[in-house]
Design a protein around this motif. Structure first.
Motif, PDB file in Angstrom:
ATOM      1  N   SER A  21       0.094  -1.625  -0.074  1.00 51.64           N
ATOM      2  CA  SER A  21      -0.031   0.339   0.397  1.00 51.64           C
ATOM      3  C   SER A  21       0.652   0.825  -0.420  1.00 51.64           C
ATOM      4  CB  SER A  21      -0.645  -0.225   1.253  1.00 51.64           C
ATOM      5  OG  SER A  21      -0.608  -0.098   2.306  1.00 51.64           O
ATOM      6  N   ASP A  22      -0.002   2.794  -0.118  1.00 46.39           N
ATOM      7  CA  ASP A  22       0.998   3.702  -0.578  1.00 46.39           C
ATOM      8  C   ASP A  22       1.641   3.588   0.590  1.00 46.39           C
ATOM      9  OD1 ASP A  22      -1.556   4.393   0.803  1.00 46.39           O
ATOM     10  OD2 ASP A  22      -1.610   6.183  -0.475  1.00 46.39           O
ATOM     11  N   GLU A  23       0.804   3.467   1.934  1.00 44.27           N
ATOM     12  CA  GLU A  23       1.837   3.397   3.552  1.00 44.27           C
ATOM     13  C   GLU A  23       2.647   2.367   3.909  1.00 44.27           C
ATOM     14  OE1 GLU A  23      -0.812   2.061   7.636  1.00 44.27           O
ATOM     15  OE2 GLU A  23      -0.776   4.058   6.878  1.00 44.27           O
ATOM     16  N   ASP A  24       2.939   0.781   3.788  1.00 46.09           N
ATOM     17  CA  ASP A  24       3.920   0.405   3.317  1.00 46.09           C
ATOM     18  C   ASP A  24       4.800   0.778   2.591  1.00 46.09           C
ATOM     19  OD1 ASP A  24       2.612  -1.109   4.709  1.00 46.09           O
ATOM     20  OD2 ASP A  24       1.483  -2.655   2.635  1.00 46.09           O
ATOM     21  N   LEU A  25       4.973   1.491   1.644  1.00 44.40           N
ATOM     22  CA  LEU A  25       5.893   2.228   0.773  1.00 44.40           C
ATOM     23  C   LEU A  25       6.757   3.189   1.476  1.00 44.40           C
ATOM     24  CD1 LEU A  25       4.351   1.851  -2.949  1.00 44.40           C
ATOM     25  CD2 LEU A  25       6.093   0.543  -1.918  1.00 44.40           C
ATOM     26  N   ILE A  26       5.821   4.307   1.771  1.00 50.57           N
ATOM     27  CA  ILE A  26       6.508   5.280   2.949  1.00 50.57           C
ATOM     28  C   ILE A  26       7.236   4.701   3.781  1.00 50.57           C
ATOM     29  CG2 ILE A  26       5.174   7.372   4.452  1.00 50.57           C
ATOM     30  CD1 ILE A  26       3.534   7.935   1.956  1.00 50.57           C
ATOM     31  N   ILE A  95      12.255   5.414  14.334  1.00 54.61           N
ATOM     32  CA  ILE A  95      12.816   3.592  13.994  1.00 54.61           C
ATOM     33  C   ILE A  95      11.696   2.905  14.676  1.00 54.61           C
ATOM     34  CG2 ILE A  95      14.091   1.623  13.988  1.00 54.61           C
ATOM     35  CD1 ILE A  95      14.572   2.603  11.728  1.00 54.61           C
ATOM     36  N   ASP A  96      11.780   3.247  15.770  1.00 50.23           N
ATOM     37  CA  ASP A  96      10.821   2.778  17.287  1.00 50.23           C
ATOM     38  C   ASP A  96       9.458   3.024  17.182  1.00 50.23           C
ATOM     39  OD1 ASP A  96      12.560   1.245  17.684  1.00 50.23           O
ATOM     40  OD2 ASP A  96      12.972   2.798  19.727  1.00 50.23           O
ATOM     41  N   ALA A  97       9.383   4.339  16.807  1.00 51.01           N
ATOM     42  CA  ALA A  97       7.466   4.481  16.292  1.00 51.01           C
ATOM     43  C   ALA A  97       6.784   4.375  14.470  1.00 51.01           C
ATOM     44  CB  ALA A  97       7.741   5.885  16.086  1.00 51.01           C
ATOM     45  N   LEU A  98       8.034   3.552  14.093  1.00 52.78           N
ATOM     46  CA  LEU A  98       7.869   2.977  12.740  1.00 52.78           C
ATOM     47  C   LEU A  98       6.595   1.739  13.333  1.00 52.78           C
ATOM     48  CD1 LEU A  98      10.349   3.025  10.398  1.00 52.78           C
ATOM     49  CD2 LEU A  98       8.278   4.320  10.026  1.00 52.78           C
TER      50      LEU A  98
END
Length: 98
Positions: A21-26, A95-98
């Motif tokens: 998805s676009d979110e995954d790519l971001i 990174i933790d927030a991802l």
């Protein structure tokens, strides 16, 4: 064509091709960018560690010897090392927030 329109077009093309998805790519882009920057910073920190041993060691060296008016290398290296540590903390939070 503005940069934001081009970026949006590239994102739409990637979504059409890739199974993300676009979110995954971001998220993946942020993770890769952060990881690359972490790698660069760790290499720079290692260079300073090889030169001075530790941040505390560099701070003691400056305290004991002072900084020459003609050569600010010690002080510049201290500032760089502190900036590296601060940026690494922020990147790890990202990174933790991802």
């Amino acid at each position: 064509m503005s940069l934001s329109i081009r970026t949006d077009q590239l994102l739409q093309q990637a979504i059409a091709i890739l199974p993300f998805s676009d979110e995954d790519l971001i998220y993946k882009g942020i993770a890769v960018g952060a990881s690359e920057r972490i790698w660069e910073l760790k290499k720079a920190r290692l260079r300073l560690q090889e030169k001075y041993g530790s941040l505390d060691g560099l701070e003691r060296k400056i305290q004991d010897e002072g900084v020459s008016p003609d050569d600010h290398t010690l002080y510049v290296d201290l500032l760089e090392w502190r900036a590296i540590n601060d940026e690494l903390i922020e990147l790890m939070r990202l990174i933790d927030a991802l």
